[in-house]
Motif scaffolding. Structure first.
Motif, short mmCIF file in Angstrom:
data_model
loop_
_atom_site.label_atom_id
_atom_site.label_comp_id
_atom_site.label_asym_id
_atom_site.label_seq_id
_atom_site.Cartn_x
_atom_site.Cartn_y
_atom_site.Cartn_z
N LEU A 37 0.82 -1.22 0.00
CA LEU A 37 0.00 0.00 0.00
C LEU A 37 0.86 1.27 0.00
N GLN A 38 2.01 1.20 0.71
CA GLN A 38 2.91 2.38 0.73
C GLN A 38 3.41 2.69 -0.68
N LYS A 39 3.71 1.62 -1.42
CA LYS A 39 4.20 1.82 -2.80
C LYS A 39 3.07 2.33 -3.70
N LYS A 40 1.90 1.77 -3.50
CA LYS A 40 0.76 2.13 -4.33
C LYS A 40 0.27 3.56 -4.07
N TYR A 41 0.38 3.99 -2.81
CA TYR A 41 -0.14 5.32 -2.44
C TYR A 41 0.95 6.13 -1.74
N PRO A 42 2.01 6.55 -2.46
CA PRO A 42 3.15 7.20 -1.81
C PRO A 42 2.84 8.56 -1.21
N HIS A 43 1.75 9.19 -1.64
CA HIS A 43 1.50 10.56 -1.17
C HIS A 43 0.50 10.64 -0.02
N HIS A 44 0.03 9.51 0.47
CA HIS A 44 -0.94 9.56 1.56
C HIS A 44 -0.25 9.63 2.91
N LYS A 45 -0.88 10.37 3.82
CA LYS A 45 -0.35 10.47 5.19
C LYS A 45 -0.46 9.10 5.87
N ILE A 46 0.64 8.70 6.56
CA ILE A 46 0.62 7.38 7.21
C ILE A 46 0.45 7.54 8.72
N ARG A 47 -0.49 6.73 9.31
CA ARG A 47 -0.58 6.65 10.78
C ARG A 47 -0.24 5.21 11.14
N SER A 48 0.88 5.05 11.85
CA SER A 48 1.36 3.71 12.14
C SER A 48 1.14 3.37 13.62
N PHE A 49 0.62 2.19 13.91
CA PHE A 49 0.33 1.81 15.30
C PHE A 49 1.05 0.50 15.65
N ARG A 50 1.88 0.57 16.70
CA ARG A 50 2.63 -0.62 17.12
C ARG A 50 1.83 -1.48 18.08
N ASP A 51 2.19 -2.77 18.11
CA ASP A 51 1.53 -3.75 19.01
C ASP A 51 0.00 -3.61 18.97
N THR A 52 -0.48 -3.40 17.77
CA THR A 52 -1.91 -3.08 17.65
C THR A 52 -2.57 -4.00 16.63
N LEU A 53 -3.81 -4.36 16.94
CA LEU A 53 -4.60 -5.03 15.91
C LEU A 53 -5.84 -4.21 15.61
N LEU A 54 -6.22 -4.21 14.34
CA LEU A 54 -7.38 -3.44 13.90
C LEU A 54 -8.46 -4.38 13.39
N LEU A 55 -9.68 -4.05 13.70
CA LEU A 55 -10.82 -4.85 13.23
C LEU A 55 -12.05 -3.95 13.07
N PRO A 56 -13.10 -4.43 12.43
CA PRO A 56 -14.30 -3.60 12.32
C PRO A 56 -14.93 -3.36 13.69
N GLY A 57 -15.60 -2.24 13.87
CA GLY A 57 -16.27 -1.94 15.14
C GLY A 57 -17.34 -2.98 15.44
N PHE A 58 -17.60 -3.18 16.73
CA PHE A 58 -18.62 -4.16 17.13
C PHE A 58 -20.03 -3.61 16.86
N VAL A 59 -20.92 -4.55 16.54
CA VAL A 59 -22.33 -4.21 16.38
C VAL A 59 -23.07 -4.76 17.59
N ASN A 60 -23.55 -3.87 18.44
CA ASN A 60 -24.34 -4.29 19.60
C ASN A 60 -25.80 -4.38 19.14
N ALA A 61 -26.23 -5.60 18.89
CA ALA A 61 -27.52 -5.78 18.22
C ALA A 61 -28.73 -5.74 19.15
N HIS A 62 -28.48 -5.54 20.45
CA HIS A 62 -29.64 -5.35 21.35
C HIS A 62 -29.25 -4.63 22.63
N CYS A 63 -29.93 -3.54 22.89
CA CYS A 63 -29.58 -2.73 24.04
C CYS A 63 -30.79 -1.88 24.45
N HIS A 64 -30.81 -1.42 25.72
CA HIS A 64 -31.79 -0.40 26.15
C HIS A 64 -30.97 0.62 26.92
#
Ligand SMILES: [Zn+2]
Length: 399
Positions: A37-64
């Motif tokens: 991705l760095q090669k493909k998009y050389p002009h984009h701002k990079i935010r790098s996170f160490r010891d980190t995993l990324l995933l989609p946000g949780f969907v809380n399908a029932h709450c009050h």
């Protein structure tokens, strides 16, 4: 902006080590190896996170969210009906307190990685919600009234409130089959036809099972006292016969569904919403997750409310994930995380937009620490108690 992290969990494909996600206009524009991705998009701002995993946000399908911490109980009540009676006896607090409760609830969900919530609310309280919360919020205005005129009044009021509100994603929803008069349910059908989904508590408790199947017990007495009548023998069959199942109900709880009910649920491609903390609080019979998954039914997760959670819970989605892990050791952490993300998106018919990290989807992303690098990354998600940061629609959210 190019986000980089040690591990990405896209959900719809295998984990990506040393991965990157390109965010553009609030959406995921690309995803893959960070070097590529760095090669493909050389002009984009990079935010790098160490010891980190990324995933989609949780969907809380029932709450009050309106049920705040003051309603949580140290001890579970002797029965579901006793709990309902106690909840009613506590009365409705002042509006400013309710507003505070809702705000605190939203904060708690965001802190535990929830980016989308399906919230059952009393229609009158819709005005306490503002557009300001970054949460992707689905407001299910609950119709209530076992006695016909009360139910009709509730429906009339909810329709009016829905029409007048400037908030989006408002839906009408029956609280349950035992608490809404059947004629009111039938007239609600015309509203449900126009909605993407609705949400209904169904066969949650032993009392509810006795009420429908044996037409007796404390819940039957409670409903009769309120001018209601005892319902059909099989609530799922009744919903099917009346045409409700074509309009995408989320079956919330479903702790006492029969094998026949599961067949009908599968046939209509419906989703079951399991709330592990609430399930434990009431001491229901074990949730038949194996049978449900064997039937290939979509299972998503919800927190339910603080009124049916032990008082140390604090509405944390991580607590629900940990309970899932403890209660169902044979279910893989990967499957649990899928229930918490993509399955929730499927349940509310938004899987084309959220629930996984895929090109074209909205950038709802959460970050957390790799607690134990030797362990499976999905297990690592469950080991966490809070997130590092959250992003909704491509924007970092202050939590
Ligand atoms: Zn509920």
């Amino acid at each position: 902006m190019l986000l980089e992290a040690d591990i990405l969990l896209p959900i719809t494909q295998k984990p990506i080590r040393q991965g990157g996600i390109l965010i553009h206009n609030g959406k995921i524009a690309d995803i893959g190896s960070k070097n590529l991705l760095q090669k493909k998009y050389p002009h984009h701002k990079i935010r790098s996170f160490r010891d980190t995993l990324l995933l989609p946000g949780f969907v809380n399908a029932h709450c009050h969210l309106e049920f705040g911490p003051c309603l949580s109980n140290k001890e579970p009540p002797p029965s579901f009906t006793t709990w309902v009676r106690q909840l009613i006896a506590k009365g409705t607090p002042k509006r400013h307190l309710l507003k505070k409760r809702i705000h605190e609830g939203q904060e708690a969900l965001l802190k535990s990685g929830v980016t989308t919530v399906v919230d059952h609310i009393t229609p009158d309280l819709l005005s306490l919600h503002s557009r300001q919360s970054p949460l992707r919020h689905f407001f299910c205005l609950e119709i209530l009234g076992a006695e016909r005129s009360r139910g009709q009044e509730s429906l009339k009021k909810a329709r009016k409130i829905m029409k007048a509100s400037s908030l989006s994603e408002i839906l009408l929803t029956p609280h349950s089959l035992y608490s809404v008069h059947h004629q009111v349910l039938t007239s609600l059908l015309q509203d449900l036809k126009k909605q993407p989904f609705f949400s209904i508590h169904l066969l949650e408790s032993f009392d509810e099972n006795r009420f429908f199947v044996h037409r007796s017990g404390p819940l039957a007495r409670f409903v009769r006292e309120r001018g209601g009548s005892v319902g059909p023998l099989s609530p799922v069959f009744w919903l099917q016969k009346q045409g409700f199942l074509r309009h995408h109900p989320l079956i919330v709880h479903g702790n006492y569904l029969s094998p026949q009910d599961l067949k009908i649920i599968k046939k209509f491609g419906l989703s079951l919403i399991h709330c592990p903390g609430s399930h434990r609080f009431f001491g229901h019979r074990p949730f038949p997750l194996d049978a449900i998954l064997k039937s290939d039914i979509n299972v998503a997760l919800g927190t339910d409310s603080l009124a049916s959670l032990a008082n140390n819970h604090r509405l944390s989605f991580f607590s629900e994930l940990k309970l899932m892990r403890g209660n169902f050791p044979k279910i893989s952490p990967e499957d649990i995380i899928r229930m918490a993300t993509l399955n929730g998106a499927r349940a509310i018919r938004r899987a084309g937009e959220i629930g996984s990290l895929e090109i074209g989807k909205r950038a709802d992303i959460i970050a957390m620490t790799m607690k134990d690098k030797k362990k499976d990354p999905y297990e690592n998600v469950i080991l966490n108690n809070k997130i590092k940061w959250t992003m909704i629609e491509g924007r970092f959210v202050d939590v």
